[in-house]
Write a protein that holds these residues in place. Structure first.
Motif, PDB file in Angstrom:
ATOM      1  N   UNK A 184      45.870  34.975  29.274  1.00  0.00           N
ATOM      2  CA  UNK A 184      45.155  34.688  30.518  1.00  0.00           C
ATOM      3  C   UNK A 184      45.830  35.352  31.720  1.00  0.00           C
ATOM      4  N   UNK A 185      46.149  34.603  32.763  1.00  0.00           N
ATOM      5  CA  UNK A 185      46.712  35.195  33.974  1.00  0.00           C
ATOM      6  C   UNK A 185      48.005  35.931  33.761  1.00  0.00           C
ATOM      7  N   UNK A 186      48.821  35.472  32.816  1.00  0.00           N
ATOM      8  CA  UNK A 186      50.085  36.162  32.531  1.00  0.00           C
ATOM      9  C   UNK A 186      49.848  37.557  31.947  1.00  0.00           C
ATOM     10  N   UNK A 187      48.742  37.713  31.222  1.00  0.00           N
ATOM     11  CA  UNK A 187      48.475  38.970  30.507  1.00  0.00           C
ATOM     12  C   UNK A 187      47.322  39.740  31.139  1.00  0.00           C
ATOM     13  N   UNK A 188      47.217  39.692  32.446  1.00  0.00           N
ATOM     14  CA  UNK A 188      46.082  40.321  33.117  1.00  0.00           C
ATOM     15  C   UNK A 188      46.543  41.222  34.253  1.00  0.00           C
ATOM     16  N   UNK A 189      45.917  42.397  34.331  1.00  0.00           N
ATOM     17  CA  UNK A 189      46.107  43.292  35.466  1.00  0.00           C
ATOM     18  C   UNK A 189      44.736  43.788  35.920  1.00  0.00           C
ATOM     19  N   UNK A 190      44.684  44.347  37.122  1.00  0.00           N
ATOM     20  CA  UNK A 190      43.415  44.759  37.706  1.00  0.00           C
ATOM     21  C   UNK A 190      43.469  46.207  38.135  1.00  0.00           C
ATOM     22  N   UNK A 191      42.323  46.895  37.984  1.00  0.00           N
ATOM     23  CA  UNK A 191      42.262  48.266  38.478  1.00  0.00           C
ATOM     24  C   UNK A 191      41.774  48.255  39.929  1.00  0.00           C
ATOM     25  N   UNK A 192      41.608  49.434  40.494  1.00  0.00           N
ATOM     26  CA  UNK A 192      41.252  49.531  41.913  1.00  0.00           C
ATOM     27  C   UNK A 192      39.854  49.003  42.212  1.00  0.00           C
ATOM     28  N   UNK A 193      38.992  48.907  41.171  1.00  0.00           N
ATOM     29  CA  UNK A 193      37.645  48.367  41.356  1.00  0.00           C
ATOM     30  C   UNK A 193      37.581  46.858  41.133  1.00  0.00           C
ATOM     31  N   UNK A 194      38.725  46.264  40.832  1.00  0.00           N
ATOM     32  CA  UNK A 194      38.748  44.822  40.614  1.00  0.00           C
ATOM     33  C   UNK A 194      38.417  44.415  39.197  1.00  0.00           C
TER      34      UNK A 194
END
Length: 346
Positions: A184-194
């Motif tokens: 979940x949140x620990x294993x999440x990243x976001x690109x520039x488009x969200x």
């Protein structure tokens, strides 16, 4: 029962801390949060067919229990909304890894995994690692902060699966020491488009020590019998013999793959014929629970499965007389198919 940092998890809250509440509490636990921060600083290990050591790879919805005297490494990858789970017997080192994809297989799946780990010593304890299942909410978050428990449990595929996993661990009688909860949140990243996507989608366990590393496998190391095993994942949803179960794959005692048979219907071929004409983008949005998070070979893997189904629509071509497909390890660590000879009556 779950232990964290050698301390049993309390069940004393006003409402039983199972499912979603338990998961949120574990995600915030200082010990597991610290482990997650450490994992983020690591690089995923790339596993190739030339990688030294004897290893076992499992696909989605499969599991394998390995003996450290026979196998050096065991792992899985391609987990986006799925979860890779490791259970290791602290005394014997026997290790079971599963790639769970849906809540309904969790309870019996743990029974399958533990069947090869529990011996006559009923006081045995287990180390557990859980990795995968990024925060696949439809609402875009730019900073990775979980808005609320309500948001998580009512949106996406990842949260219900993770909640079922920790709930089942807590309800069972065995003692599970959760060492890693990288989901979940620990294993999440976001690109520039969200768009959200997982930091890591695979794991590799060293059986001698129980140490875990994030990992990626290439096409040469996802073996043996890649295409048939991938097809079994989809076909198993229509094959009642696999309802609620993990797919059997590996013979623990003889260090060989025994790919148990699975039936697929003419409908699978019809789907394959229809989908093979889709564009790459349409394949992602039609066939994936996380279209923006899949690996670069997802579309190619899908097309290769459909080509096989079109060429071999009858499952009995792959599993004659409903017998398993058996692969033995070669001297160089690879795999070769064994032709099973059926004895005939005289």
């Amino acid at each position: 029962m779950i232990f964290v940092d050698e301390i049993p998890l309390s069940n004393d809250s006003p409402s039983s801390p199972l499912g979603s509440q338990l998961l949120v509490a574990l995600m915030e636990h200082p010990f597991l949060t610290c482990v997650s921060h450490s994992l983020k600083s690591m690089k995923a290990r790339k596993v190739e067919v030339s990688t030294q050591g004897r290893f076992v790879y499992i696909f989605q919805r499969e599991y394998a229990t390995v003996d450290p005297s026979l196998v050096d490494f065991v792992g899985t990858d391609e987990a986006t909304t799925c979860v890779g789970i490791v259970i290791r017997n602290r005394k014997s080192g026997m290790t079971s890894v599963a790639h769970m994809d849906f809540p309904k297989i969790v309870e019996f799946g743990f029974t399958q995994m533990l069947s090869g780990l529990v011996d006559q010593n009923f006081d045995v304890e287990f180390d557990v690692h859980i990795l995968g299942a990024f925060e696949d909410l439809s609402t875009k978050h730019s900073n990775g902060v979980i808005i609320s428990e309500h948001d998580l449990k009512n949106d996406g595929y990842s949260f219900p699966l993770c909640a079922k996993i920790v709930e089942t661990l807590q309800k069972r009688q065995e003692k599970f020491h959760v060492q890693t909860l990288f989901v979940l949140g620990h294993n999440t990243q976001w690109d520039s488009q969200g768009n959200a996507y997982p930091i890591f989608n695979g794991l590799l366990v060293e059986t001698a020590t129980g140490s875990l590393n994030p990992a990626n496998f290439d096409g040469t190391s996802r073996c043996p019998d890649e295409i048939v095993r991938r097809i079994r994942v989809c076909a198993s949803y229509e094959d009642n013999s696999w309802d609620g179960k993990l797919l059997e794959t590996y013979d623990t005692h003889n260090d060989r793959f025994v790919v148990a048979p699975c039936c697929w219907t003419i409908r699978q071929r019809q789907i394959a014929m229809a989908f093979q004409h889709l564009s790459d983008a349409d394949i992602l949005f039609t066939c994936s629970t996380s279209p923006s998070a899949e690996g670069p070979d997802f579309v190619d893997n899908s097309r290769r499965q459909w080509n096989y189904l079109i060429q071999h629509p009858d499952w009995r071509y792959s599993f004659p007389m409903r017998r398993p497909r058996v692969f033995e390890r070669t001297a160089d660590g690879g795999w070769k198919r064994c032709i099973l000879v059926v004895a005939q009556e005289v």
